[in-house]
Design a protein around this motif. Structure first.
Motif, PDB file in Angstrom:
ATOM      1  N   TYR A  72       0.844  -1.179   0.000  1.00  0.00           N
ATOM      2  CA  TYR A  72       0.000   0.000   0.000  1.00  0.00           C
ATOM      3  C   TYR A  72       0.889   1.242   0.000  1.00  0.00           C
ATOM      4  CZ  TYR A  72       0.827  -0.653   5.058  1.00  0.00           C
ATOM      5  OH  TYR A  72       1.390  -0.855   6.286  1.00  0.00           O
ATOM      6  N   VAL A  73       0.282   2.372  -0.310  1.00  0.00           N
ATOM      7  CA  VAL A  73       1.017   3.632  -0.351  1.00  0.00           C
ATOM      8  C   VAL A  73       1.284   4.069   1.082  1.00  0.00           C
ATOM      9  CG1 VAL A  73       1.009   6.018  -1.141  1.00  0.00           C
ATOM     10  CG2 VAL A  73      -0.117   4.242  -2.507  1.00  0.00           C
ATOM     11  N   ASP A  74       2.548   4.146   1.462  1.00  0.00           N
ATOM     12  CA  ASP A  74       2.888   4.570   2.819  1.00  0.00           C
ATOM     13  C   ASP A  74       2.331   5.968   3.079  1.00  0.00           C
ATOM     14  OD1 ASP A  74       4.281   2.318   3.734  1.00  0.00           O
ATOM     15  OD2 ASP A  74       6.083   2.922   2.665  1.00  0.00           O
ATOM     16  N   GLY A  75       1.784   6.139   4.284  1.00  0.00           N
ATOM     17  CA  GLY A  75       1.276   7.450   4.667  1.00  0.00           C
ATOM     18  C   GLY A  75      -0.048   7.819   4.040  1.00  0.00           C
ATOM     19  N   ASN A  76      -0.810   6.816   3.556  1.00  0.00           N
ATOM     20  CA  ASN A  76      -2.122   7.063   2.942  1.00  0.00           C
ATOM     21  C   ASN A  76      -3.200   6.276   3.668  1.00  0.00           C
ATOM     22  OD1 ASN A  76      -1.921   7.666  -0.642  1.00  0.00           O
ATOM     23  ND2 ASN A  76      -0.756   8.569   1.021  1.00  0.00           N
ATOM     24  N   VAL A  77      -4.342   6.909   3.908  1.00  0.00           N
ATOM     25  CA  VAL A  77      -5.550   6.236   4.395  1.00  0.00           C
ATOM     26  C   VAL A  77      -6.726   6.749   3.583  1.00  0.00           C
ATOM     27  CG1 VAL A  77      -7.185   6.031   6.311  1.00  0.00           C
ATOM     28  CG2 VAL A  77      -4.755   5.807   6.746  1.00  0.00           C
ATOM     29  N   LEU A  78      -7.581   5.836   3.131  1.00  0.00           N
ATOM     30  CA  LEU A  78      -8.833   6.199   2.465  1.00  0.00           C
ATOM     31  C   LEU A  78      -9.955   6.093   3.489  1.00  0.00           C
ATOM     32  CD1 LEU A  78      -8.262   4.178  -0.803  1.00  0.00           C
ATOM     33  CD2 LEU A  78      -8.299   6.661  -0.609  1.00  0.00           C
ATOM     34  N   VAL A  79     -10.776   7.138   3.594  1.00  0.00           N
ATOM     35  CA  VAL A  79     -11.822   7.157   4.612  1.00  0.00           C
ATOM     36  C   VAL A  79     -13.135   7.606   3.982  1.00  0.00           C
ATOM     37  CG1 VAL A  79     -11.201   9.508   5.324  1.00  0.00           C
ATOM     38  CG2 VAL A  79     -12.511   8.056   6.862  1.00  0.00           C
ATOM     39  N   GLN A  80     -14.221   6.927   4.358  1.00  0.00           N
ATOM     40  CA  GLN A  80     -15.573   7.306   3.951  1.00  0.00           C
ATOM     41  C   GLN A  80     -16.265   7.934   5.155  1.00  0.00           C
ATOM     42  OE1 GLN A  80     -18.154   4.068   2.773  1.00  0.00           O
ATOM     43  NE2 GLN A  80     -19.485   5.414   1.587  1.00  0.00           N
ATOM     44  N   LEU A  81     -16.765   9.161   4.979  1.00  0.00           N
ATOM     45  CA  LEU A  81     -17.326   9.925   6.083  1.00  0.00           C
ATOM     46  C   LEU A  81     -18.801   9.609   6.306  1.00  0.00           C
ATOM     47  CD1 LEU A  81     -15.875  13.485   5.382  1.00  0.00           C
ATOM     48  CD2 LEU A  81     -14.926  11.700   6.837  1.00  0.00           C
ATOM     49  N   MET A  82     -19.224   9.761   7.556  1.00  0.00           N
ATOM     50  CA  MET A  82     -20.639   9.767   7.883  1.00  0.00           C
ATOM     51  C   MET A  82     -21.265  11.032   7.296  1.00  0.00           C
ATOM     52  SD  MET A  82     -21.441   7.130   9.966  1.00  0.00           S
ATOM     53  CE  MET A  82     -22.746   7.667  11.070  1.00  0.00           C
ATOM     54  N   PRO A  83     -22.586  11.018   7.013  1.00  0.00           N
ATOM     55  CA  PRO A  83     -23.244  12.245   6.552  1.00  0.00           C
ATOM     56  C   PRO A  83     -23.053  13.371   7.565  1.00  0.00           C
ATOM     57  CG  PRO A  83     -24.670  10.362   6.227  1.00  0.00           C
ATOM     58  CD  PRO A  83     -23.504   9.867   7.033  1.00  0.00           C
ATOM     59  N   ASP A  84     -22.815  14.552   7.032  1.00  0.00           N
ATOM     60  CA  ASP A  84     -22.641  15.776   7.822  1.00  0.00           C
ATOM     61  C   ASP A  84     -21.328  15.807   8.605  1.00  0.00           C
ATOM     62  OD1 ASP A  84     -25.115  16.706   6.969  1.00  0.00           O
ATOM     63  OD2 ASP A  84     -26.156  15.738   8.628  1.00  0.00           O
ATOM     64  N   ALA A  85     -20.555  14.730   8.578  1.00  0.00           N
ATOM     65  CA  ALA A  85     -19.272  14.734   9.284  1.00  0.00           C
ATOM     66  C   ALA A  85     -18.240  15.521   8.475  1.00  0.00           C
ATOM     67  CB  ALA A  85     -18.785  13.308   9.513  1.00  0.00           C
ATOM     68  N   LYS A  86     -17.248  16.073   9.175  1.00  0.00           N
ATOM     69  CA  LYS A  86     -16.199  16.835   8.531  1.00  0.00           C
ATOM     70  C   LYS A  86     -14.875  16.094   8.648  1.00  0.00           C
ATOM     71  CE  LYS A  86     -18.313  21.373   9.158  1.00  0.00           C
ATOM     72  NZ  LYS A  86     -18.144  22.753   9.679  1.00  0.00           N
ATOM     73  N   ASP A 129     -30.089   6.287   2.300  1.00  0.00           N
ATOM     74  CA  ASP A 129     -29.135   5.223   1.996  1.00  0.00           C
ATOM     75  C   ASP A 129     -27.732   5.832   1.979  1.00  0.00           C
ATOM     76  OD1 ASP A 129     -28.772   6.488  -0.455  1.00  0.00           O
ATOM     77  OD2 ASP A 129     -30.026   5.088  -1.560  1.00  0.00           O
ATOM     78  N   LEU A 130     -26.719   5.011   1.755  1.00  0.00           N
ATOM     79  CA  LEU A 130     -25.345   5.492   1.854  1.00  0.00           C
ATOM     80  C   LEU A 130     -24.927   6.349   0.682  1.00  0.00           C
ATOM     81  CD1 LEU A 130     -23.437   2.478   3.410  1.00  0.00           C
ATOM     82  CD2 LEU A 130     -24.477   4.458   4.510  1.00  0.00           C
ATOM     83  N   PHE A 131     -25.825   6.529  -0.311  1.00  0.00           N
ATOM     84  CA  PHE A 131     -25.525   7.401  -1.441  1.00  0.00           C
ATOM     85  C   PHE A 131     -26.185   8.758  -1.264  1.00  0.00           C
ATOM     86  CE2 PHE A 131     -26.515   3.033  -2.919  1.00  0.00           C
ATOM     87  CZ  PHE A 131     -25.221   2.567  -2.852  1.00  0.00           C
ATOM     88  N   GLY A 132     -26.795   8.974  -0.071  1.00  0.00           N
ATOM     89  CA  GLY A 132     -27.423  10.253   0.221  1.00  0.00           C
ATOM     90  C   GLY A 132     -28.846  10.382  -0.278  1.00  0.00           C
ATOM     91  N   LYS A 133     -29.440   9.296  -0.766  1.00  0.00           N
ATOM     92  CA  LYS A 133     -30.807   9.345  -1.273  1.00  0.00           C
ATOM     93  C   LYS A 133     -31.788   9.096  -0.134  1.00  0.00           C
ATOM     94  CE  LYS A 133     -33.955   7.006  -4.481  1.00  0.00           C
ATOM     95  NZ  LYS A 133     -34.093   5.891  -5.440  1.00  0.00           N
ATOM     96  N   ALA A 134     -32.807   9.971  -0.005  1.00  0.00           N
ATOM     97  CA  ALA A 134     -33.843   9.792   1.005  1.00  0.00           C
ATOM     98  C   ALA A 134     -34.785   8.675   0.565  1.00  0.00           C
ATOM     99  CB  ALA A 134     -34.615  11.085   1.211  1.00  0.00           C
ATOM    100  N   ASP A 165     -19.605  11.255  -4.411  1.00  0.00           N
ATOM    101  CA  ASP A 165     -20.893  10.590  -4.228  1.00  0.00           C
ATOM    102  C   ASP A 165     -20.901   9.654  -3.030  1.00  0.00           C
ATOM    103  OD1 ASP A 165     -22.637  11.550  -6.294  1.00  0.00           O
ATOM    104  OD2 ASP A 165     -21.311  10.575  -7.724  1.00  0.00           O
ATOM    105  N   MET A 166     -19.715   9.169  -2.615  1.00  0.00           N
ATOM    106  CA  MET A 166     -19.626   8.292  -1.454  1.00  0.00           C
ATOM    107  C   MET A 166     -18.899   8.957  -0.286  1.00  0.00           C
ATOM    108  SD  MET A 166     -18.762   4.628  -3.280  1.00  0.00           S
ATOM    109  CE  MET A 166     -18.881   3.677  -1.764  1.00  0.00           C
ATOM    110  N   ARG A 167     -18.508  10.242  -0.449  1.00  0.00           N
ATOM    111  CA  ARG A 167     -17.805  11.003   0.587  1.00  0.00           C
ATOM    112  C   ARG A 167     -16.505  10.309   1.015  1.00  0.00           C
ATOM    113  NH1 ARG A 167     -20.415  13.718   5.272  1.00  0.00           N
ATOM    114  NH2 ARG A 167     -19.046  15.382   4.544  1.00  0.00           N
ATOM    115  N   ILE A 168     -15.755   9.803   0.031  1.00  0.00           N
ATOM    116  CA  ILE A 168     -14.481   9.136   0.287  1.00  0.00           C
ATOM    117  C   ILE A 168     -13.347  10.142   0.103  1.00  0.00           C
ATOM    118  CG2 ILE A 168     -12.884   7.331  -0.466  1.00  0.00           C
ATOM    119  CD1 ILE A 168     -15.292   5.683  -1.292  1.00  0.00           C
ATOM    120  N   TRP A 169     -12.503  10.288   1.138  1.00  0.00           N
ATOM    121  CA  TRP A 169     -11.376  11.218   1.147  1.00  0.00           C
ATOM    122  C   TRP A 169     -10.058  10.446   1.224  1.00  0.00           C
ATOM    123  CZ3 TRP A 169     -11.078  16.681   1.304  1.00  0.00           C
ATOM    124  CH2 TRP A 169     -12.319  17.340   1.285  1.00  0.00           C
ATOM    125  N   LEU A 170      -9.023  11.063   0.693  1.00  0.00           N
ATOM    126  CA  LEU A 170      -7.654  10.562   0.850  1.00  0.00           C
ATOM    127  C   LEU A 170      -6.963  11.383   1.926  1.00  0.00           C
ATOM    128  CD1 LEU A 170      -5.179   8.873  -0.003  1.00  0.00           C
ATOM    129  CD2 LEU A 170      -4.699  10.644  -1.712  1.00  0.00           C
TER     130      LEU A 170
END
Length: 892
Positions: free
Chosen positions: A26-40, A839-844, A67-72
């Motif tokens: 894996y890429v050293d020093g990297n984490v992929l994270v998916q956020l909860m809705p409204d989380a920063k 749902d996890l795609f933000g659809k009501a 669309d999935m709120r995934i950050w590097l």
């Protein structure tokens, strides 16, 4: 289903048997994270720094999949336990999921026999030592369709995610997809899909549409899917006509996710606009992956296939080029437990699985011709291609071909239920294989791809060539309080329709008969949720009912969704907001951000006004309330804006620096969550092109760390930090020197400071200076040894909550739930309530609203009817509280 939970657990529990296989890199020093809705994402960075120290230098680099709120996230991994850092991110309350950013590799092998027969995979006549009929019967399929359009006339798009495409190859012609909704090179997202200047496709490496960089691997892969057929040039792909969406990406998982985010956004847009924009992307091809990769270590990558499938995209992955049992050893992506993924192994012209190709009775679905298949090559030639990289695009291309079959029912299903269409397409592919001895007991189907058989599987399904097809594309237009126009599409053989409508939850339908494809109703109730469906008749025979379409009439007394500001000056601002049909008047309130007293403008008759008498260089918040005959709503969510008149961070501050920084310099600066490893800037570093946030009167203050750098010898230094707190363009006012180290510093210094309440909200400048032996001044003269660095700071107020005391926490039960979910909550004062299930795609997907609910304890029930199994997020909003709770839907 190929990936049962039991089988997946078997893969996970078998990991202990695989110590001989290396851990995926894996890429050293990297984490992929998916956020909860409204989380920063900043809250995660701040917490990680508190736990591991600010010298970790973690920062949120970019949002990979919006669309999935995934950050590097990136950080300094040196001398760090990266597993511990990942675990800390995983268990942060703002995190929905997280993983390492694994490296991926292409999966092409070059056959050593250059005389393999050209395109034997389509029609194998046994020449050159091949085996007769060891092919996919493409010629028989082409007698029925050669690709291009669905029976409804929609253009079929197949996405190839690889290293690009050779733009000079003659055998693609107009089969390469172009995004005509985008104007190239104007730096504007013209079609609103979230990608700027994506005219030719997308390059996830460069964040542009440069798909023509590289192509040594992607060109032959794309050629197998859709080299132009029947044009008298070179070879043909599985599709003679198809649109090839070219996306570059896949060097690591972040780049892979960013690449998949593009077809996801484009297909999602196509679904949401009824085909008016975006593209009908039906499949993706990944001829790359991670040898021995474990799905448990890549939850976001695997979840991406479920997300793509939800919008109708079926995905194909090439397995490892190694004679490995993937069920036991693992592989990415082909061991991912997604129903929307087809995993492919490699076959040769003798109809045998290549020895150097992966297998797995649970994880690998089928084999396909790959070894020595003839396809376009770079720069403008043809030649044999191989490996699982060559096998997989035959399956990907078959998906595109089958979408063009004369099966109107399936084309309608792709419009109305895209996820169901994707799963059904997978069934056609797997059920149509030719049985193969070399695949027995080691693949799910024990067979090799046969495109003609799969086409027959589709045609034997209820295609109803001359029959009556259900209505599709239901919509509603011109909605007001008591009227709406219902609209739908239907095949040309439809001659009349029965339209049934009722309030949501009512027992009985009201029926209307019509021969057109729209119906205007003028007797509806205001502010009411309705649903309608259409029954189609063709020459007295009827089809099935269409899907049910839900809508709400106007006339609800609600606050505007948002408030907009424009034409802002030092003392005025124009304000506008959405007009509410039921409104009699509006009340508007505003205040300086961080203060408690509101100024209210009452009785506005129109949704526009101008605020006057404002203070310059001040941040305000503003909200609007709707007043109806039935009463007033709660105020809308507050919108902030800043008046002009601030000097800002980029004005002409005095210049100062070190004249000689060859021996000593400021190596890094950390303030709060801001980390800048600047290194040697030759006496002066200007970092004002971006900013970070500091809050006035934050009780715990801000930790900082200043690190000197040296070329050889270590010298004694003197550090100072200034912040222009009153934003007047200098650092000479009281309290603006926030740190003074004193002389004699020769290593990293740490400390903290509190932003005083007298500071001005807005953008200003911070200056950090390091000078050899003596104290540096904020404004000159320059000094002989040392360095100065300037930064932009966004100063925001400390907000004191003026809300009433917290009510009792909301509870949901049962959790997990099956048929319905109970929500129990307390109202401390009467008022409106809104409960929404996302749902996890933000659809009501479910919602409960009441304009007025009495104070006290309440329990409401949300139905799970029609919802798929999985994780959902429940959001409750009242005047007293806002809560988000994760819930799980599990079917028996």
């Amino acid at each position: 289903m190929k990936h049962s939970l039991l089988a997946f657990l078997f893969v996970l529990t078998s990991l202990g048997l695989n110590a001989q296989h290396p851990e995926p890199e894996y890429v050293d020093g990297n984490v992929l994270v998916q956020l909860m809705p409204d989380a920063k994402v900043e809250s995660i960075v701040e917490t990680i720094h508190e736990r591991f120290g600010s010298d970790l230098r973690m920062r949120a680099t970019r949002e990979i999949v919006p669309d999935m709120r995934i950050w590097l996230l990136e950080y300094d991994h040196r001398n760090r336990n990266q597993r511990a850092i990942l675990d800390a991110v995983i268990f942060h309350p703002a995190t929905l999921n997280a993983q390492f950013n694994h490296l991926v590799t292409n999966r092409a092998t070059v056959p050593n026999d250059p005389n393999f027969g050209q395109q034997w995979q389509y029609v194998n006549n046994g020449n050159n030592g091949n085996v007769v009929d060891a092919d996919i019967d493409a010629d028989l399929a082409w007698d029925i369709t050669t690709g291009g359009l669905t029976p409804l006339g929609d253009t079929i798009v197949v996405c190839v995610i690889d290293d690009g495409l050779n733009p000079n190859h003659q055998d693609f012609q107009d089969n390469v997809w172009i995004n005509y909704g985008e104007i190239p090179n104007n730096n504007i997202d013209d079609d609103g899909n979230g990608f700027v200047d994506d005219y030719r496709g997308w390059d996830a490496y460069g964040n542009d549409d440069n798909i023509y960089s590289g192509g040594g691997h992607g060109t032959p892969v794309a050629g197998i899917v859709g080299a132009k057929g029947n044009n008298g040039i070179g070879v043909t792909g599985v599709n003679w006509d198809v649109k090839l969406m070219i996306v570059r990406g896949g060097g690591n998982e972040a780049q892979a996710l960013a690449a998949y985010a593009y077809p996801l956004a484009v297909r999602k847009q196509w679904n949401q606009t009824g085909g008016q924009s975006g593209a009908l992307v039906v499949s993706t091809n990944a001829s790359w992956g991670i040898d021995f990769g474990q799905p448990s270590q890549a939850p976001l990558w695997c979840a991406m296939y479920d997300t793509l499938g939800t919008y109708g995209i079926l995905n194909c992955g090439a397995t490892i080029n190694n004679n490995t049992n993937v069920d036991v050893a693992g592989d990415l992506p082909t061991a991912c437990p997604s129903d929307y993924l087809i995993s492919v192994t490699n076959m040769n012209s003798s109809d045998n699985k290549i020895n150097s190709a992966g297998y797995g009775a649970v994880t690998i679905d089928l084999g396909a011709p790959g070894q020595g298949t003839h396809t376009p090559q770079t720069p403008n030639s043809y030649g044999p291609f191989g490996g699982t990289s060559g096998a997989t695009p035959h399956v990907t291309g078959t998906i595109g071909l089958l979408y063009s079959a004369p099966c109107t029912n399936f084309a309608v299903l792709a419009l109305t239920k895209p996820d169901s269409a994707a799963l059904l397409m997978k069934q056609f592919i797997l059920d149509g294989v030719d049985a193969n001895n070399s695949l027995q007991g080691i693949t799910v189907t024990e067979g090799r791809l046969n495109v003609y058989n799969s086409l027959l599987e589709m045609l034997n399904w209820s295609c109803s060539f001359g029959g009556c097809i259900e209505a599709y594309g239901l919509d509603v237009n011109n909605v007001i309080d008591t009227s709406a126009t219902l609209a739908w599409n239907a095949v040309s053989s439809a001659d009349s329709f029965v339209i049934e409508i009722r309030p949501v939850g009512a027992a009985n339908w009201t029926s209307y008969q019509d021969t057109s494809r729209s119906l205007t109703l003028n007797n509806l109730q205001a502010c009411t949720d309705y649903e309608y469906r259409v029954l189609t008749y063709c020459d007295s025979t009827n089809a099935n009912y269409s899907n049910v379409y839900a809508f709400q009439t106007d006339g609800c007394c609600v606050s505007p969704d948002s408030v907009q500001t424009a034409a802002i000056t030092e003392t005025t601002a124009d304000v506008s907001f959405a007009s509410i049909y039921a409104a009699v008047t509006y009340n508007l309130r505003y205040r300086e951000l961080g203060t408690s007293a509101w100024t209210t403008v009452s009785g506005l008759s129109a949704p526009t006004t101008q605020l006057q008498g404002l203070d310059s260089c001040t941040v305000y918040e503003i909200a609007v309330q709707t007043v109806c005959d039935t009463g007033a709503t709660i105020y809308s969510p507050a919108t902030t804006f800043q008046t002009t008149g601030c000097l800002g961070c980029r004005v002409n501050y005095c210049l100062i620096g070190g004249d000689d920084a060859t021996e000593e310099w400021i190596d890094s600066v950390t303030v709060g969550t801001m980390v800048n490893g600047s290194g040697n800037d030759n006496g002066y570093g200007d970092f004002t092109n971006s900013s970070f946030t500091l809050t006035l009167m934050q009780s715990q203050g801000y930790n900082f760390r200043l690190v000197p750098g040296y070329s050889n010898s270590v010298f004694d230094e003197y550090f100072r930090i200034w912040i222009d707190l009153n934003n007047d363009g200098d650092f000479g006012d009281a309290l603006e020197k926030v740190y003074d180290s004193g002389a004699g510093v020769n290593a990293a210094v740490t400390g903290s400071f509190i932003m005083p309440a007298s500071g001005m909200v807005g953008t200003t400048r911070m200056r950090v200076a390091m000078r050899y032996l003596s104290a540096p001044d904020a404004c000159g003269p320059n000094f002989d040894f040392g360095e100065v660095e300037d930064y932009c700071v966004e100063v925001v107020p400390f907000t004191v909550s003026t809300e009433e005391p917290q009510t009792r926490p909301t509870t949901v039960y049962p959790n997990p739930f099956q048929d319905q979910l109970n929500v129990e909550f307390e109202m401390s004062t009467p008022g409106p309530i809104q409960i929404t299930l996302y749902d996890l795609f933000g659809k009501a997907v479910a919602r409960f609203d009441r304009e007025v609910l009495n104070a006290g304890m309440h329990r409401e029930t949300l139905s799970a009817q029609g919802l798929a199994e999985g994780v959902y997020l429940l959001r409750l909003i009242t005047q007293d509280q806002q809560e988000t709770i994760k819930v799980n839907l599990m079917k028996e």
